[in-house]
Motif scaffolding. Sequence first.
Motif, mmCIF file in Angstrom:
data_model
loop_
_atom_site.group_PDB
_atom_site.id
_atom_site.type_symbol
_atom_site.label_atom_id
_atom_site.label_comp_id
_atom_site.label_asym_id
_atom_site.label_seq_id
_atom_site.Cartn_x
_atom_site.Cartn_y
_atom_site.Cartn_z
ATOM 1 N N ILE A 118 28.127 -49.801 13.547
ATOM 2 C CA ILE A 118 29.426 -49.415 14.029
ATOM 3 C C ILE A 118 29.795 -48.174 13.130
ATOM 4 O O ILE A 118 30.510 -47.203 13.748
ATOM 5 C CB ILE A 118 30.309 -50.740 13.723
ATOM 6 C CG1 ILE A 118 30.082 -51.731 14.803
ATOM 7 C CG2 ILE A 118 31.748 -50.067 13.751
ATOM 8 C CD1 ILE A 118 30.890 -52.947 14.420
ATOM 9 N N SER A 119 29.325 -48.273 11.838
ATOM 10 C CA SER A 119 29.817 -47.034 10.996
ATOM 11 C C SER A 119 29.179 -45.808 11.285
ATOM 12 O O SER A 119 29.642 -44.751 11.152
ATOM 13 C CB SER A 119 29.550 -47.694 9.483
ATOM 14 O OG SER A 119 30.482 -48.612 8.989
ATOM 15 N N ILE A 120 27.898 -46.045 11.392
ATOM 16 C CA ILE A 120 26.983 -44.800 11.922
ATOM 17 C C ILE A 120 27.533 -44.149 13.273
ATOM 18 O O ILE A 120 27.839 -43.002 13.457
ATOM 19 C CB ILE A 120 25.589 -45.088 12.074
ATOM 20 C CG1 ILE A 120 24.981 -45.444 10.848
ATOM 21 C CG2 ILE A 120 24.904 -43.975 12.817
ATOM 22 C CD1 ILE A 120 23.605 -45.942 10.997
ATOM 23 N N PRO A 169 38.870 -54.563 4.252
ATOM 24 C CA PRO A 169 37.861 -53.670 3.623
ATOM 25 C C PRO A 169 36.921 -52.867 4.469
ATOM 26 O O PRO A 169 36.774 -51.721 4.483
ATOM 27 C CB PRO A 169 37.072 -54.493 2.569
ATOM 28 C CG PRO A 169 38.008 -55.613 2.149
ATOM 29 C CD PRO A 169 38.546 -55.952 3.651
ATOM 30 N N PHE A 170 36.503 -53.751 5.690
ATOM 31 C CA PHE A 170 35.660 -53.101 6.516
ATOM 32 C C PHE A 170 36.113 -52.057 7.223
ATOM 33 O O PHE A 170 35.579 -50.781 7.466
ATOM 34 C CB PHE A 170 34.706 -54.245 7.371
ATOM 35 C CG PHE A 170 33.719 -53.462 8.349
ATOM 36 C CD1 PHE A 170 32.864 -52.968 8.176
ATOM 37 C CD2 PHE A 170 34.289 -53.722 9.797
ATOM 38 C CE1 PHE A 170 32.101 -52.174 9.308
ATOM 39 C CE2 PHE A 170 33.699 -52.940 10.667
ATOM 40 C CZ PHE A 170 32.569 -52.521 10.569
ATOM 41 N N PHE A 171 37.386 -52.293 7.605
ATOM 42 C CA PHE A 171 38.118 -51.609 8.859
ATOM 43 C C PHE A 171 38.548 -50.261 7.820
ATOM 44 O O PHE A 171 38.418 -48.976 8.237
ATOM 45 C CB PHE A 171 39.272 -52.192 9.235
ATOM 46 C CG PHE A 171 39.868 -51.425 10.211
ATOM 47 C CD1 PHE A 171 39.697 -50.950 11.509
ATOM 48 C CD2 PHE A 171 41.194 -50.916 9.681
ATOM 49 C CE1 PHE A 171 40.419 -50.207 12.489
ATOM 50 C CE2 PHE A 171 42.048 -50.209 10.558
ATOM 51 C CZ PHE A 171 41.578 -49.815 12.008
ATOM 52 N N SER A 226 29.783 -50.901 4.769
ATOM 53 C CA SER A 226 29.383 -51.764 6.119
ATOM 54 C C SER A 226 28.467 -52.981 5.458
ATOM 55 O O SER A 226 28.991 -54.049 6.105
ATOM 56 C CB SER A 226 29.026 -51.010 6.950
ATOM 57 O OG SER A 226 29.874 -49.599 7.305
ATOM 58 N N MET A 227 27.474 -52.602 5.209
ATOM 59 C CA MET A 227 26.541 -53.650 4.878
ATOM 60 C C MET A 227 26.841 -54.760 4.089
ATOM 61 O O MET A 227 26.720 -55.966 4.364
ATOM 62 C CB MET A 227 25.200 -53.251 4.469
ATOM 63 C CG MET A 227 24.554 -52.443 5.328
ATOM 64 S SD MET A 227 22.931 -51.768 5.021
ATOM 65 C CE MET A 227 23.244 -50.351 3.657
ATOM 66 N N MET A 285 25.133 -57.461 9.098
ATOM 67 C CA MET A 285 24.795 -56.345 8.262
ATOM 68 C C MET A 285 24.069 -55.154 9.026
ATOM 69 O O MET A 285 24.656 -54.002 9.043
ATOM 70 C CB MET A 285 23.877 -56.605 7.274
ATOM 71 C CG MET A 285 23.589 -55.708 5.961
ATOM 72 S SD MET A 285 22.313 -56.121 4.930
ATOM 73 C CE MET A 285 22.931 -57.807 4.253
ATOM 74 N N ILE A 286 23.422 -55.622 10.226
ATOM 75 C CA ILE A 286 23.057 -54.314 10.858
ATOM 76 C C ILE A 286 24.039 -53.885 11.821
ATOM 77 O O ILE A 286 24.130 -52.839 12.181
ATOM 78 C CB ILE A 286 21.749 -54.992 11.757
ATOM 79 C CG1 ILE A 286 20.507 -55.541 10.788
ATOM 80 C CG2 ILE A 286 21.264 -54.027 12.986
ATOM 81 C CD1 ILE A 286 19.567 -56.371 11.398
ATOM 82 N N ILE A 287 24.686 -54.916 12.465
ATOM 83 C CA ILE A 287 25.714 -54.479 13.449
ATOM 84 C C ILE A 287 26.999 -53.610 12.502
ATOM 85 O O ILE A 287 27.392 -52.716 13.422
ATOM 86 C CB ILE A 287 26.778 -55.768 13.951
ATOM 87 C CG1 ILE A 287 25.544 -56.491 14.820
ATOM 88 C CG2 ILE A 287 27.906 -55.335 14.901
ATOM 89 C CD1 ILE A 287 26.126 -57.928 15.356
#
Length: 212
Positions: free
Chosen positions: A50-52, A138-140, A168-169, A44-46
């Motif tokens: 990445i998105s930030i 979905p994340f990508f 992302s989370m 969740m943190i990683i």
Amino acid sequence: MAKIRNSVPKGDKTLDIRLTQDGWTRMKEPKKFVNALLLSVPFMIINALISIGTINIFSDISLREFGLTTEGVFITIDLVSLLLIIFLVILHELIHLIFIPNFIKSEKTWIGLTLFGGFVATEEEISKPRFVLITIAPFFIISILTPLLLSVFGALTTTLKCLILLNSMASSVDMLTLLLILKQVPPNSILRNNGSKTYWKCTKVKSQTLEL
């Protein structure tokens, strides 16, 4: 066609036995969703970082945008925000769904919403590369590709940034699943589910050199 239901399929104990007898290997994975959620916290943190980082390439991003200031936390959740979150959950699951082979005709694929969020489940046999694609899509698409595209057109608003980070989370369990697949499932394998249990089976046998 993929069926709609309000609960995750529980699986068939008889099918568990039959799969084992047919040479399928059960993947080692958390037995309860709560355990999976706890194990996925590092992802969740990683994912959020990445998105930030992706957003920050073209657009400034700060904690103040999300209501986090030195004076306290100021977050407003209205009807529009709730509808956007529900839309995000549905979109996330639909992206999983469309990458499942023959999902339109499949009688063993389901999509739905529960109190804990959305889900997509399938008992179709799927190759490892396709299973990985289904897991990370979905994340990508939402949290990496979308902010890049929106930034080009100057359309990356604070609301969209929030939704991108939420996705992302929310993708942390997907990333945990990805890690388990990469560590446990050999290349040239197919996977399938029985309820929440995942099985794999090699489709090719390595050739052996016989020494005389």
